[in-house]
Design a protein around this motif. Sequence first.
Motif, short mmCIF file in Angstrom:
data_model
loop_
_atom_site.label_atom_id
_atom_site.label_comp_id
_atom_site.label_asym_id
_atom_site.label_seq_id
_atom_site.Cartn_x
_atom_site.Cartn_y
_atom_site.Cartn_z
N UNK A 31 -26.47 102.15 50.19
CA UNK A 31 -27.45 102.22 49.11
C UNK A 31 -28.54 103.24 49.42
N UNK A 32 -28.88 104.05 48.42
CA UNK A 32 -30.03 104.94 48.50
C UNK A 32 -31.00 104.57 47.38
N UNK A 33 -32.20 104.14 47.74
CA UNK A 33 -33.20 103.81 46.73
C UNK A 33 -33.84 105.08 46.19
N UNK A 34 -33.98 105.13 44.87
CA UNK A 34 -34.67 106.25 44.22
C UNK A 34 -35.82 105.65 43.42
N UNK A 35 -37.03 105.86 43.89
CA UNK A 35 -38.19 105.27 43.21
C UNK A 35 -38.49 106.02 41.93
N UNK A 36 -38.80 105.27 40.88
CA UNK A 36 -39.09 105.83 39.56
C UNK A 36 -40.44 105.30 39.10
N UNK A 37 -41.53 105.96 39.47
CA UNK A 37 -42.87 105.47 39.11
C UNK A 37 -43.08 105.35 37.61
N UNK A 38 -42.32 106.13 36.83
CA UNK A 38 -42.46 106.08 35.38
C UNK A 38 -41.74 104.92 34.73
N UNK A 39 -41.14 104.05 35.54
CA UNK A 39 -40.52 102.84 35.03
C UNK A 39 -39.19 103.09 34.35
N UNK A 40 -38.87 102.23 33.38
CA UNK A 40 -37.56 102.27 32.73
C UNK A 40 -37.30 103.59 32.04
N UNK A 41 -38.31 104.17 31.40
CA UNK A 41 -38.12 105.46 30.73
C UNK A 41 -37.67 106.53 31.69
N UNK A 42 -38.27 106.58 32.88
CA UNK A 42 -37.87 107.56 33.88
C UNK A 42 -36.46 107.28 34.38
N UNK A 43 -36.12 106.00 34.52
CA UNK A 43 -34.76 105.66 34.96
C UNK A 43 -33.73 106.12 33.94
N UNK A 44 -34.03 105.97 32.67
CA UNK A 44 -33.10 106.42 31.64
C UNK A 44 -32.88 107.93 31.72
N UNK A 45 -33.94 108.66 31.97
CA UNK A 45 -33.81 110.11 32.13
C UNK A 45 -32.96 110.44 33.36
N UNK A 46 -33.20 109.73 34.45
CA UNK A 46 -32.44 110.00 35.68
C UNK A 46 -30.97 109.60 35.54
N UNK A 47 -30.68 108.55 34.78
CA UNK A 47 -29.28 108.22 34.50
C UNK A 47 -28.62 109.35 33.73
N UNK A 48 -29.31 109.87 32.73
CA UNK A 48 -28.77 110.96 31.92
C UNK A 48 -28.54 112.22 32.75
N UNK A 49 -29.44 112.47 33.70
CA UNK A 49 -29.36 113.69 34.51
C UNK A 49 -28.53 113.53 35.78
N UNK A 50 -27.84 112.38 35.90
CA UNK A 50 -27.00 112.10 37.07
C UNK A 50 -27.82 112.15 38.37
N UNK A 51 -29.03 111.58 38.30
CA UNK A 51 -29.87 111.50 39.49
C UNK A 51 -29.84 110.11 40.11
N UNK A 52 -29.40 109.11 39.33
CA UNK A 52 -29.18 107.77 39.85
C UNK A 52 -27.88 107.24 39.24
N UNK A 53 -27.30 106.23 39.90
CA UNK A 53 -26.05 105.64 39.43
C UNK A 53 -26.26 104.29 38.77
N UNK A 54 -27.28 103.59 39.18
CA UNK A 54 -27.55 102.24 38.66
C UNK A 54 -29.06 102.01 38.71
N UNK A 55 -29.54 101.12 37.86
CA UNK A 55 -30.97 100.79 37.90
C UNK A 55 -31.18 99.35 37.47
N UNK A 56 -32.27 98.78 37.94
CA UNK A 56 -32.73 97.47 37.49
C UNK A 56 -33.97 97.73 36.67
#
Length: 294
Positions: A31-56
């Motif tokens: 596991x590699x943790x990727x912190x997203x200070x912008x919350x869920x909105x930032x996670x959605x962007x990172x999912x779209x950009x293939x920067x993360x694989x999964x998020x809570x």
Amino acid sequence: MATKLLRVGWHREHFLSPLLQLVAADAGKTIELVECPGGTGEMQVKLKNNEIDVCIALTDALIAGLANGQTSYKLCGRYIASPLRWAIITGKDSKYNSVDDIKGTTFGISRQGSGSQVMASVLALEQGWTGEEQPKFKIEGQFVALRNSVNNGDTSVFLWEWFTTKPHVDSGEVRFIGHVNTPWPCWQIASRNGSDDAAVAAFLASLEPYVNKFDSEESRAGPAVDYVTETFGQQRADVVEWLGSVKWESRLAEISENTLSATLHGLEQAGVIKKESDRDVSAFINTNVARIVE
């Protein structure tokens, strides 16, 4: 050849204590943790950009994104069974002292479609605000920018999770003038379309025992309180109060169809998504990982 790590997006919140405990035990093996200070909105962007694989992340923002046409991810699991308490936060010296005072004003939000925007719309629905009474939105970004915006008068209020924000109230940076609870279980797990489903399933299987242990009566009696207090710098009394209000899911690799449908209905009522009579909720779910239950 080195094993490819599963990139997990997260936000620094006490709800994710079991995840942090798993990551500590994993020691960088899977596991590699990727912190997203912008919350869920930032996670959605990172999912779209293939920067993360999964998020809570937040149930409402994830589901609203899917209902509004996002195609980069699907729900693959559930996490928190209880509602989330959102604080309504204003500046330390602002003129706003009640929910009625903020009718028709400009709310700060972190991103378009974020939980901070969704819950502002839910608040407006609950208060019966219509027309010019409904909130206007100004994108400010992360917490610090939102805090500054209510203190300099650019916005009237913003919404953020109650216990995460309370230390900033205790220090006199901002004030609470109310709260609104989500009408749905507040956290779900999503995976990027194209990610390794086997790795995502293995992640959920490895996280589940940490969740169940953290959520146990034995843990709540002391170890969980100690962990959150020490890790997140919360006041012990606040942690005890928070633990009394939150309940984790015991089986993560499942998605409740009833919860999904009820959340969609709530989002439609709040005007966050368009009403559709024939929406296929199963299309929102990664069935290679998650089992659909009632």
